[in-house]
Structures are given as C-alpha cells and as structure tokens.
Motif scaffolding. Sequence first.
Motif, PDB file in Angstrom:
ATOM      1  N   TYR A   9      51.460  25.621  33.612  1.00 45.65           N
ATOM      2  CA  TYR A   9      50.948  25.235  34.939  1.00 45.65           C
ATOM      3  C   TYR A   9      51.826  25.795  36.056  1.00 45.65           C
ATOM      4  N   ASN A  10      53.109  25.843  35.821  1.00 42.93           N
ATOM      5  CA  ASN A  10      54.039  26.315  36.864  1.00 42.93           C
ATOM      6  C   ASN A  10      54.201  27.828  36.881  1.00 42.93           C
ATOM      7  N   THR A  11      53.368  28.528  36.088  1.00 41.99           N
ATOM      8  CA  THR A  11      53.421  29.992  36.086  1.00 41.99           C
ATOM      9  C   THR A  11      52.597  30.536  37.248  1.00 41.99           C
ATOM     10  N   ASP A  12      53.163  31.462  38.011  1.00 40.86           N
ATOM     11  CA  ASP A  12      52.406  32.076  39.104  1.00 40.86           C
ATOM     12  C   ASP A  12      51.493  33.140  38.508  1.00 40.86           C
ATOM     13  N   VAL A  13      50.214  32.864  38.452  1.00 43.56           N
ATOM     14  CA  VAL A  13      49.264  33.774  37.790  1.00 43.56           C
ATOM     15  C   VAL A  13      48.590  34.725  38.780  1.00 43.56           C
ATOM     16  N   ARG A  14      48.975  34.650  40.035  1.00 48.10           N
ATOM     17  CA  ARG A  14      48.298  35.494  41.029  1.00 48.10           C
ATOM     18  C   ARG A  14      48.515  36.988  40.767  1.00 48.10           C
ATOM     19  N   PRO A  15      49.745  37.423  40.371  1.00 40.33           N
ATOM     20  CA  PRO A  15      49.898  38.859  40.061  1.00 40.33           C
ATOM     21  C   PRO A  15      48.993  39.288  38.894  1.00 40.33           C
ATOM     22  N   LEU A  16      48.876  38.430  37.882  1.00 44.89           N
ATOM     23  CA  LEU A  16      48.032  38.721  36.719  1.00 44.89           C
ATOM     24  C   LEU A  16      46.578  38.890  37.149  1.00 44.89           C
ATOM     25  N   LEU A  17      46.108  37.996  38.020  1.00 47.77           N
ATOM     26  CA  LEU A  17      44.718  38.056  38.484  1.00 47.77           C
ATOM     27  C   LEU A  17      44.490  39.267  39.379  1.00 47.77           C
ATOM     28  N   ALA A  18      45.494  39.601  40.193  1.00 43.11           N
ATOM     29  CA  ALA A  18      45.361  40.794  41.041  1.00 43.11           C
ATOM     30  C   ALA A  18      45.228  42.035  40.158  1.00 43.11           C
ATOM     31  N   GLU A  19      46.012  42.045  39.072  1.00 39.77           N
ATOM     32  CA  GLU A  19      45.959  43.169  38.122  1.00 39.77           C
ATOM     33  C   GLU A  19      44.577  43.229  37.462  1.00 39.77           C
ATOM     34  N   LEU A  20      44.068  42.076  37.080  1.00 39.52           N
ATOM     35  CA  LEU A  20      42.743  42.020  36.441  1.00 39.52           C
ATOM     36  C   LEU A  20      41.682  42.584  37.370  1.00 39.52           C
ATOM     37  N   ARG A  21      41.760  42.219  38.659  1.00 41.36           N
ATOM     38  CA  ARG A  21      40.756  42.702  39.609  1.00 41.36           C
ATOM     39  C   ARG A  21      40.873  44.218  39.766  1.00 41.36           C
ATOM     40  N   THR A  22      42.092  44.701  39.787  1.00 42.17           N
ATOM     41  CA  THR A  22      42.288  46.164  39.865  1.00 42.17           C
ATOM     42  C   THR A  22      41.685  46.831  38.631  1.00 42.17           C
ATOM     43  N   ASP A  23      41.911  46.206  37.449  1.00 43.16           N
ATOM     44  CA  ASP A  23      41.316  46.729  36.201  1.00 43.16           C
ATOM     45  C   ASP A  23      39.791  46.762  36.297  1.00 43.16           C
ATOM     46  N   LEU A  24      39.233  45.770  37.026  1.00 46.52           N
ATOM     47  CA  LEU A  24      37.772  45.664  37.150  1.00 46.52           C
ATOM     48  C   LEU A  24      37.236  46.531  38.293  1.00 46.52           C
ATOM     49  N   GLY A  25      38.173  47.282  38.936  1.00 44.68           N
ATOM     50  CA  GLY A  25      37.746  48.146  40.039  1.00 44.68           C
ATOM     51  C   GLY A  25      37.500  47.375  41.329  1.00 44.68           C
ATOM     52  N   LEU A  26      38.072  46.180  41.403  1.00 43.19           N
ATOM     53  CA  LEU A  26      37.895  45.325  42.585  1.00 43.19           C
ATOM     54  C   LEU A  26      39.168  45.322  43.412  1.00 43.19           C
ATOM     55  N   ASP A  27      39.037  44.895  44.666  1.00 42.97           N
ATOM     56  CA  ASP A  27      40.224  44.716  45.500  1.00 42.97           C
ATOM     57  C   ASP A  27      41.032  43.562  44.920  1.00 42.97           C
ATOM     58  N   PRO A  28      42.348  43.731  44.744  1.00 44.15           N
ATOM     59  CA  PRO A  28      43.155  42.651  44.150  1.00 44.15           C
ATOM     60  C   PRO A  28      43.139  41.360  44.975  1.00 44.15           C
ATOM     61  N   ASP A  29      42.805  41.449  46.261  1.00 44.82           N
ATOM     62  CA  ASP A  29      42.796  40.277  47.148  1.00 44.82           C
ATOM     63  C   ASP A  29      41.410  40.098  47.783  1.00 44.82           C
ATOM     64  N   PRO A  30      40.505  39.387  47.093  1.00 40.65           N
ATOM     65  CA  PRO A  30      39.126  39.244  47.598  1.00 40.65           C
ATOM     66  C   PRO A  30      39.026  38.599  48.973  1.00 40.65           C
ATOM     67  N   MET A  31      39.906  37.683  49.294  1.00 39.09           N
ATOM     68  CA  MET A  31      39.855  37.036  50.616  1.00 39.09           C
ATOM     69  C   MET A  31      40.105  38.088  51.704  1.00 39.09           C
ATOM     70  N   ALA A  32      41.125  38.903  51.497  1.00 37.03           N
ATOM     71  CA  ALA A  32      41.442  39.951  52.491  1.00 37.03           C
ATOM     72  C   ALA A  32      40.321  40.989  52.524  1.00 37.03           C
ATOM     73  N   ALA A  33      39.781  41.298  51.346  1.00 41.50           N
ATOM     74  CA  ALA A  33      38.696  42.290  51.276  1.00 41.50           C
ATOM     75  C   ALA A  33      37.478  41.798  52.054  1.00 41.50           C
ATOM     76  N   TYR A  34      37.181  40.500  51.945  1.00 40.10           N
ATOM     77  CA  TYR A  34      36.040  39.951  52.697  1.00 40.10           C
ATOM     78  C   TYR A  34      36.306  40.056  54.201  1.00 40.10           C
ATOM     79  N   ALA A  35      37.527  39.692  54.601  1.00 41.21           N
ATOM     80  CA  ALA A  35      37.861  39.720  56.040  1.00 41.21           C
ATOM     81  C   ALA A  35      37.741  41.147  56.586  1.00 41.21           C
ATOM     82  N   ARG A  36      38.108  42.121  55.765  1.00 36.87           N
ATOM     83  CA  ARG A  36      38.060  43.521  56.207  1.00 36.87           C
ATOM     84  C   ARG A  36      36.643  44.088  56.154  1.00 36.87           C
ATOM     85  N   SER A  37      35.751  43.435  55.381  1.00 35.51           N
ATOM     86  CA  SER A  37      34.433  44.035  55.063  1.00 35.51           C
ATOM     87  C   SER A  37      33.513  44.137  56.278  1.00 35.51           C
ATOM     88  N   GLY A  38      33.741  43.279  57.286  1.00 33.31           N
ATOM     89  CA  GLY A  38      32.840  43.294  58.442  1.00 33.31           C
ATOM     90  C   GLY A  38      31.523  42.585  58.155  1.00 33.31           C
TER      91      GLY A  38
END
Length: 393
Positions: free
Chosen positions: A345-374
């Motif tokens: 529970y105390n493991t910071d999994v955000r880097p792992l998830l960012a990596e997964l999104r990059t593997d999936l061809g997605l922006d590692p930070d969906p919140m920032a990507a939405y804000a930038r999307s217009g």
Amino acid sequence: MTQPDTRTLERVKLALRSQRIETPSWAYANSGTRFKVFPQEGVPRNPYEKVADAGVVHQLTGVAPTVALHIPWDRVDDYADLAAFAGDHGIGLGAINANVFQDNDYKLGSVTNPDPGVRRKAVDHLLECVDIMDRTGSRDLKLWFSDGTNYPGQDDIRARQDRLAAALRETYDRLGDDQRLLLEYKLFEPAFYATDVPDWGTAYAHCLELGPKAQVVIDTGHHAPGTNIEFIVAFLLRVGKLGAFDFNSRFYADDDLMVGSADPFQLFRIMYEIVRGDALAPEAGIAFMLDQCHNIEAKIPAIIRSVLNVQEATAKALLVDADALAAAQRSGDVLAANAVLMDAYNTDVRPLLAELRTDLGLDPDPMAAYARSGYFDRIRAERAGGQQAGWGA
Ligand code: LRH
Ligand code: MN
C-alpha cells in the motif's frame, strides 16, 4: 522494504493492461445533491455528447472502454445508432440502469408498491430496459430500487419482499442467455425507516433465489459507517455472486464523491480481495463501474482522476507479496502479515503506471494531457446553447 523486482513489475503491468473501468453517463451531466445541482459550462445536452466525453476518458486512460446508460436519462430513438456512435468514439455501451425512482407514481414504492397497477408499470419499465439491452448489445441490467418506507407500520415489510421477488422473477425470466441482472442494495435514502433492498445479505438472498444470471452490485457508498466492505467482496466472490461495483467514495453517507478520494486505503483493501480472488481480469465477469456525481468539480477531469485512483489501488494490490503474506499468516505473525500489505500500500505506483501508459502509447499523465487537449474549450463553445442534460431530480 524491498523495491519490486523487474519480474514483479512486468506481472503487475500485464494485469493492469486488462483492467476495464466503466464510466457512468450521468456523471458527465449535471448531477448533485437534493439541495442543489450546479450547472457547469460544456456539459452534454444529450446521450451522444455524454458518450463523446466518455470516449475522451478512454482515449486518455486506455482502460475505460464502456459507458453505462441510465433510462430514461439516456433515452434515444435509435439505440443501435448510439452504439455505432460509441464505436466511432472507441468505446461501447455498458450496463443499462433502470430508473423506477423518479416517477410520481412511485411515492409508495415501485415494484413493491401496494397498488398492483403501479407494480405493473414498474416491471414494464424493467422489461423495456431488457429490450434496450438487446439493441445496445449490453450484458448487464442494473437494478437499484429506492423502494422503502419512512414510518413503522406504513406498509408490510414481508409483503413488500414478496412483491419484489415476483418483479425480479418476471424480469429475470425475460433475460437472454448472455444477459445478467445486477441487484444493487443501499442502507437508506430516500427511504428513512426500512429500505426493501438495504444490504448485501438481502440482495444475495434474492439473487440466490433467482438463479445464476443474478448477481450483486456493491456500491461503495451504500453501507453503514464502519462497514468492512472488503469482507463483503471476499464473501460474495467466494460464492460466485459478486457481479459488479459502483465505485465512489464518501465521508458520511451516499456522497458519490470520486472513488478513492475519501478513503484510498479502503479502495486498496477492496482491490486486494479482487486480486486475491483472481477476479480482476474481464473474464472473471466483474463489472468495475464508477457511480459518481461531480457537482462542484470539473466533470471529465474528475472521472479521469477516478479511473487513475482505481488503477493506483489495483497496482498496489497486485504488488502484495502473496507468498510472504501466506507465510506470515500461516505462522500467526500478525505484525509481519500486516506489514506485507502495508508495504504494498505504501508503494508509490505512479511511476509504474506512467510507464504502462507510455507502453500503451498514451501520455503518461492523462490529467495533464486532458488539460492540454483543448477539448474543454471546444465543448464549452460547441455546447453553449440548448438544455444541459441532468438527472432530472
Ligand atoms: C443510487 C445509485 C444507483 C443509480 C443512482 C444514480 O444511489 O447508486 O446506482 O441508479 O445512484
Ligand atoms: Mn450506485
């Protein structure tokens, strides 16, 4: 605390790839509390615009490929056309939610109403929702009944259960081979003395009586304070009667806040029982749905944040060292066993998830990507006129 090794990280990422989270159409529209529903700019005006917004959430997160509908809030002339439109936006139509809680006739109940004419009307709506499932290709009919009483003696508790069972039976018998009935329970509200489906035991008993196509929905906001929800998850999984979740979070009652925002540790414990029960993958048949209201916060970002919160809780649950935990539990080493869970529970999994999104061809930070999307600026302009969609309360 040892860092997860590469093999563990790959195992976790593989499992996270198959995660599926269904978003609710009504969370994209105006919804709030009985006191006030605050309108927002850019809110959808019809089911098509709700589906388009759900498509954006999937586009940015990669794990939200279906949107649940609510009838009549999402009534359209051509459901096959709406399903095709969803397909054009990279998603599918999910659970069909019936609504027998807003019609004036349902003041004293819908399927449990003392008046057989009102019961007939309510059951006809449930059957209409199955017809809609046939056209949307949806597997799940989700049933929540606001039915209940406010004062002792107002109606016969046992007779209402008979009426409920009869309505569920008629609806169950209408289901197609690949369709399911999901029964949702809720402790109270809008009824404040006796709710006809108040807890998991009542829902479980009715689903047992109905048959294999009837499963229980756990809405995380529908329990008495202090309820151990992961116990209910473990129990229903063990007996094969857990069909779905309505994820949200709360500080007090049915607050419908972003899942994981009030109690991320509880969400982790729930997802740990899912992982322990080998029930995360879509093949296990559990529908992981959000059921939330974003009254004061921006709706699409709130839903993206909620999907990320479920991913984070799931990643932590997948990191639990099952062998170490089993060994500590076997040897009765209470502190060691607890520590194994807390380490994950105390493991910071955000880097792992960012990596997964990059593997999936997605922006590692969906919140920032939405804000930038217009996208928000676009829908705010496009949807300036017309009647915003809401939950009609
Ligand atoms: C009832 C509930 C149910 C939905 C509604 C929007 O509180 O959880 O799942 O129909 O919210
Ligand atoms: Mn719900």
